[in-house]
Design a protein around this motif. Structure first.
Motif, PDB file in Angstrom:
ATOM      1  N   GLY A   1       8.813  64.228  -9.318  1.00  0.00           N
ATOM      2  CA  GLY A   1       8.254  65.393  -9.989  1.00  0.00           C
ATOM      3  C   GLY A   1       9.185  66.013 -11.004  1.00  0.00           C
ATOM      4  O   GLY A   1       8.746  66.533 -12.028  1.00  0.00           O
TER       5      GLY A   1
ATOM      6  N   LYS B   1       3.216  66.315  -9.859  1.00  0.00           N
ATOM      7  CA  LYS B   1       3.635  65.221  -8.989  1.00  0.00           C
ATOM      8  C   LYS B   1       4.398  65.777  -7.789  1.00  0.00           C
ATOM      9  O   LYS B   1       4.977  66.848  -7.850  1.00  0.00           O
TER      10      LYS B   1
ATOM     11  N   ASN C   1       1.176  60.309  -7.001  1.00  0.00           N
ATOM     12  CA  ASN C   1       1.896  60.506  -8.262  1.00  0.00           C
ATOM     13  C   ASN C   1       1.372  59.609  -9.378  1.00  0.00           C
ATOM     14  O   ASN C   1       1.439  59.970 -10.557  1.00  0.00           O
TER      15      ASN C   1
ATOM     16  N   GLU D   1      -0.485  61.370 -12.888  1.00  0.00           N
ATOM     17  CA  GLU D   1      -0.096  61.155 -14.284  1.00  0.00           C
ATOM     18  C   GLU D   1      -1.315  60.962 -15.186  1.00  0.00           C
ATOM     19  O   GLU D   1      -1.258  61.220 -16.380  1.00  0.00           O
TER      20      GLU D   1
END
Length: 460
Positions: free
Chosen positions: A426, A420, A410, A414
């Motif tokens: 997410g 995510k 994750n 980004e």
């Protein structure tokens, strides 16, 4: 004529490199039926005399197709005109018919009432016209006309432009054009709708047999599914019917092969690319594109679309704001790595047209990366890299470097603009701060890479 072909000086013949091509422009009145604006076919020869003989055969065949299409186009227009007139008559007569039915004991109209009031005159006229068509062209032609008029059949591209217009603002121009092309292919295969799911299944199998990639076939079927769904929702096809493009299976994928798998550039590869671009005269944009791709992991079109106004600062961190992307996850702020901060500042300060990579041509789809993407392709091939290595591979490179640093999916997502994992992060998390992302991104390094700006002119 396609840009890569040029006139040869001989009628109906174009040339690319040393190879001749047959070509014929499709008249505007039948382009919708035929599905293209130009016929072309390689003649597989560099001998003009052989080319002329081969081209004559193709052109003869194409002219026959145009003649046939003119007949089909005329019949479709004829049917749609009758359909409009009959529907207009029904709307006009509906209130009067409702009144007469309300007064009748059994709710039915008597024959003399219909005749005296002249109701359904257009319907009677159409019935006589169908008989004439059957006499002149045969019962199949009359049946096709009747099916179109009474809504049981629909010429494939009747509402294509309306559907495409409904996509504007929701999809990027390139995607809309791809969908347009997909429906023209659908029209080539199935000129009249509705169709059966089994027919679509056979079409898929045919394309698999031709060796088309699964992703390509799925993209085509996905566009057709969306179009068909629109026709059903709007009532142009039976709203209670079944979308024949739903729920298809695809043949088992062939075994994975390293020979075909897209590869990531290693650090030493990126160094070679940048050095080669730096030595190439008159193309500073290509050099800067590679550096921006390596340090941001951004897609080529995302980089090409970056403007001076997209270079922003927050909490002491300079970042690039990606405001248009292929997905919601792609809309992101990417910190400018310390290594290329001088380059980005220089590009923003000196831009002559408002873009970080200036003077790139914009295609009819609104894309700026087409030309520079081709130049990148020539550059990498000159270094001996095959089709497994593309500009998009730089996203693999950055993702690989982030993973080797031990970053969580994750965190890396980004920066790279991927979805995510998990509902908590997410769906509900607003994500890392720009400072936190900068700290993570600045941990990567391309040891030995020369990031000095390239001197020299930019392409006009």
């Amino acid at each position: 004529m396609a840009k890569w072909k040029r006139p040869s000086g001989y009628r109906g013949i174009a040339i690319r490199g040393n190879t001749y091509f047959a070509r014929l422009t499709v008249p505007e009145d039948v382009r919708e039926v035929i599905g293209k604006s130009e016929f072309w076919k390689t003649l597989e020869t560099d001998d003009i005399h052989i080319a002329q003989k081969r081209a004559a055969l193709y052109i003869l065949e194409w002219k026959a197709q145009i003649k046939q299409a003119r007949g089909a186009s005329s019949a479709v227009k004829d049917a749609l005109q009758w359909k409009r007139e009959l529907e207009a008559e029904k709307r006009r007569e509906a209130p009067l018919i409702a009144q007469l039915q309300a007064r009748s004991e059994d709710g039915q109209l008597c024959a003399h009432q219909v005749n005296e009031l002249g109701l359904g005159s257009k319907e009677h006229e159409f019935s006589e016209y169908l008989d004439q068509v059957a006499d002149r062209k045969g019962p199949d032609a009359a049946r096709t006309l009747s099916n179109i008029v009474y809504g049981e059949s629909l010429p494939c591209t009747t509402y294509l432009e309306e559907w495409l217009k409904s996509q504007e603002g929701k999809l990027i121009p390139r995607t809309i054009k791809q969908r347009h092309t997909a429906i023209l292919r659908l029209n080539d295969k199935f000129p009249v709708l509705p169709i059966k799911k089994t027919e679509v299944a056979r079409w898929i199998i045919e394309q698999e047999a031709e060796g088309k990639a699964e992703a390509t076939i799925k993209g085509l079927i996905g566009s057709c599914r969306s179009f068909y769904d629109y026709l059903m929702r709007m009532g142009y096809l039976d709203p209670e019917g079944v979308n024949p493009f739903e729920g298809h299976k695809y043949s088992k994928k062939k075994k994975a092969s390293r020979k075909e798998q897209r590869q990531a550039w290693e650090v030493e590869d990126v160094i070679k690319l940048v050095a080669k671009a730096k030595s190439k005269s008159g193309d500073a944009n290509l050099h800067d594109l590679i550096l921006l791709g390596a340090y941001t992991g951004a897609r080529i079109e995302e980089i090409a679309q970056l403007k001076v106004e997209d270079v922003k600062t927050k909490d002491g961190i300079t970042f690039l704001s990606i405001d248009e992307s292929k997905s919601n996850a792609g809309l992101r702020d990417i910190p400018v790595h310390n290594d290329i901060l001088p380059l980005v500042n220089s590009l923003a300060e000196s831009s002559p047209d408002g873009y970080l990579l200036p003077n790139e041509k914009i295609t009819s789809n609104g894309e700026r990366s087409s030309a520079i993407g081709k130049r990148f392709g020539r550059l990498k091939r000159s270094l001996g890299y095959d089709e497994r290595y593309v500009f998009h591979s730089l996203r693999k490179t950055l993702s690989t470097l982030l993973e080797r640093l031990g970053l969580h999916h994750n965190q890396a997502a980004e920066i790279t603009g991927h979805e995510k994992v998990g509902e908590t992060y997410g769906t509900y998390s607003v994500g890392l701060t720009i400072v936190e992302k900068a700290e993570l991104l600045n941990r990567i390094t391309y040891q030995g890479l020369n990031v000095e700006p390239k001197e020299g002119k930019r392409r006009p």
